[in-house]
Design a protein around this motif. Structure first.
Motif, mmCIF file in Angstrom:
data_model
loop_
_atom_site.group_PDB
_atom_site.id
_atom_site.type_symbol
_atom_site.label_atom_id
_atom_site.label_comp_id
_atom_site.label_asym_id
_atom_site.label_seq_id
_atom_site.Cartn_x
_atom_site.Cartn_y
_atom_site.Cartn_z
ATOM 1 N N ARG A 52 0.883 5.512 0.077
ATOM 2 C CA ARG A 52 0.167 6.704 -0.136
ATOM 3 C C ARG A 52 1.109 8.073 -0.202
ATOM 4 O O ARG A 52 2.075 8.219 1.040
ATOM 5 C CB ARG A 52 -0.473 6.783 1.587
ATOM 6 N N ILE A 100 5.864 2.403 -9.329
ATOM 7 C CA ILE A 100 5.668 1.510 -8.258
ATOM 8 C C ILE A 100 5.738 0.274 -9.155
ATOM 9 O O ILE A 100 6.131 -0.692 -8.642
ATOM 10 C CB ILE A 100 4.826 1.949 -7.737
ATOM 11 N N ARG A 101 4.994 0.170 -9.725
ATOM 12 C CA ARG A 101 4.891 -1.496 -10.502
ATOM 13 C C ARG A 101 5.923 -2.205 -10.937
ATOM 14 O O ARG A 101 6.793 -2.868 -11.297
ATOM 15 C CB ARG A 101 3.198 -1.395 -11.675
ATOM 16 N N ARG A 146 0.981 -0.963 0.151
ATOM 17 C CA ARG A 146 0.397 0.122 -0.210
ATOM 18 C C ARG A 146 0.838 1.080 0.075
ATOM 19 O O ARG A 146 1.585 1.464 0.902
ATOM 20 C CB ARG A 146 -0.071 -0.225 1.055
ATOM 21 N N GLN A 162 1.673 4.898 -10.233
ATOM 22 C CA GLN A 162 1.613 3.546 -10.312
ATOM 23 C C GLN A 162 2.353 2.821 -11.378
ATOM 24 O O GLN A 162 3.033 1.999 -11.069
ATOM 25 C CB GLN A 162 -0.096 3.714 -10.687
ATOM 26 N N LEU A 178 -0.161 10.239 -10.355
ATOM 27 C CA LEU A 178 -0.871 9.277 -10.159
ATOM 28 C C LEU A 178 -0.476 7.835 -11.234
ATOM 29 O O LEU A 178 0.155 7.228 -10.952
ATOM 30 C CB LEU A 178 -2.396 9.108 -9.567
ATOM 31 N N PRO A 179 -0.316 7.808 -12.297
ATOM 32 C CA PRO A 179 -0.330 7.421 -12.857
ATOM 33 C C PRO A 179 0.662 6.669 -13.726
ATOM 34 O O PRO A 179 1.428 5.745 -14.401
ATOM 35 C CB PRO A 179 -1.060 7.109 -13.928
ATOM 36 N N ARG A 216 -0.320 -7.463 -4.133
ATOM 37 C CA ARG A 216 -1.291 -6.568 -4.596
ATOM 38 C C ARG A 216 -0.633 -5.369 -4.250
ATOM 39 O O ARG A 216 -0.266 -5.135 -3.538
ATOM 40 C CB ARG A 216 -2.260 -6.458 -4.265
ATOM 41 N N VAL A 217 -0.279 -4.518 -5.489
ATOM 42 C CA VAL A 217 -0.234 -3.296 -5.203
ATOM 43 C C VAL A 217 -1.416 -2.286 -5.043
ATOM 44 O O VAL A 217 -1.762 -1.911 -6.568
ATOM 45 C CB VAL A 217 1.138 -3.358 -6.366
ATOM 46 N N SER A 218 -1.923 -1.784 -4.444
ATOM 47 C CA SER A 218 -1.757 -0.071 -4.873
ATOM 48 C C SER A 218 -1.686 1.613 -4.599
ATOM 49 O O SER A 218 -0.746 0.878 -3.615
ATOM 50 C CB SER A 218 -3.669 -0.516 -3.495
ATOM 51 N N VAL A 219 -2.096 2.520 -4.519
ATOM 52 C CA VAL A 219 -1.127 3.211 -4.493
ATOM 53 C C VAL A 219 -2.476 5.063 -4.593
ATOM 54 O O VAL A 219 -3.663 4.626 -5.490
ATOM 55 C CB VAL A 219 -0.846 3.934 -6.247
#
Length: 178
Positions: free
Chosen positions: A133, A152-153, A131, A149, A145-146, A166-169
């Motif tokens: 933030r 980080i991916r 996670r 993402q 944001l994109p 799983r990855v959440s941003v």
């Protein structure tokens, strides 16, 4: 869960230490004054009660069931408190490599903070989920944001993990712009 196990270990250790200290105190008191009553712990009354109880009475059975339940609960808490690691691909047949979620989080924090437009970032990583933030200082065009993402991916994909979490941003504006 590890906090619970640590607290239980401290509590059980304190109880055992206090019981040992009381036992030593009673032993010393009984050696000094054998004919007197116990100092703190009424062990003579307990000894008499233990001599009167039979194995078929309900009290020993209840005490045994209680001890089994508490012991099983402590065993489950200890098993659940194991350190969760992320397994990496093994470089050789007899070599096993793991890493912690904290080290993955530090790597991601370092990479995200280097990006333009990011003023702060928090990362929580474990074997199932990462996670992120972030606080974006300048995201007028909505591209931060994109971009984060994707970054980080890519960082996670470059890691030699056996299973990828799983990855959440999440991105938020700084407090002054709210």
């Amino acid at each position: 869960m590890r906090l619970l196990v640590r607290l239980l270990a401290i509590l059980i250790g304190l109880v055992l230490a206090i019981m040992g200290a009381l036992l030593l105190l009673e032993i010393g008191w009984t050696r000094l004054r054998p004919a007197s009553d116990p100092l703190i712990v009424p062990w003579r009354a307990w000894l008499d009660l233990g001599g009167e109880l039979s194995w078929s009475a309900g009290t020993p059975t209840l005490a045994s069931l209680l001890a089994i339940g508490v012991g099983a609960l402590l065993c489950v808490a200890a098993i659940m408190a194991r350190r969760r690691v992320l397994h990496l691909h093994d470089p050789g047949p007899d070599v096993s490599v793991t890493t912690s979620g904290r080290s993955i989080a530090r790597l991601i924090v370092r990479r995200v903070r280097a990006e333009d437009g990011v003023s702060d970032v928090w990362v929580n990583a474990d074997h199932r989920h990462i996670r992120v933030r972030a606080v974006g200082s300048d995201d007028e065009d909505g591209e931060l944001l994109p971009r984060l993402q994707l970054l980080i991916r890519d960082v996670v994909a470059d890691l030699p993990l056996r299973e990828y979490p799983r990855v959440s941003v999440a991105l938020r504006a700084p407090r002054s712009r709210r």
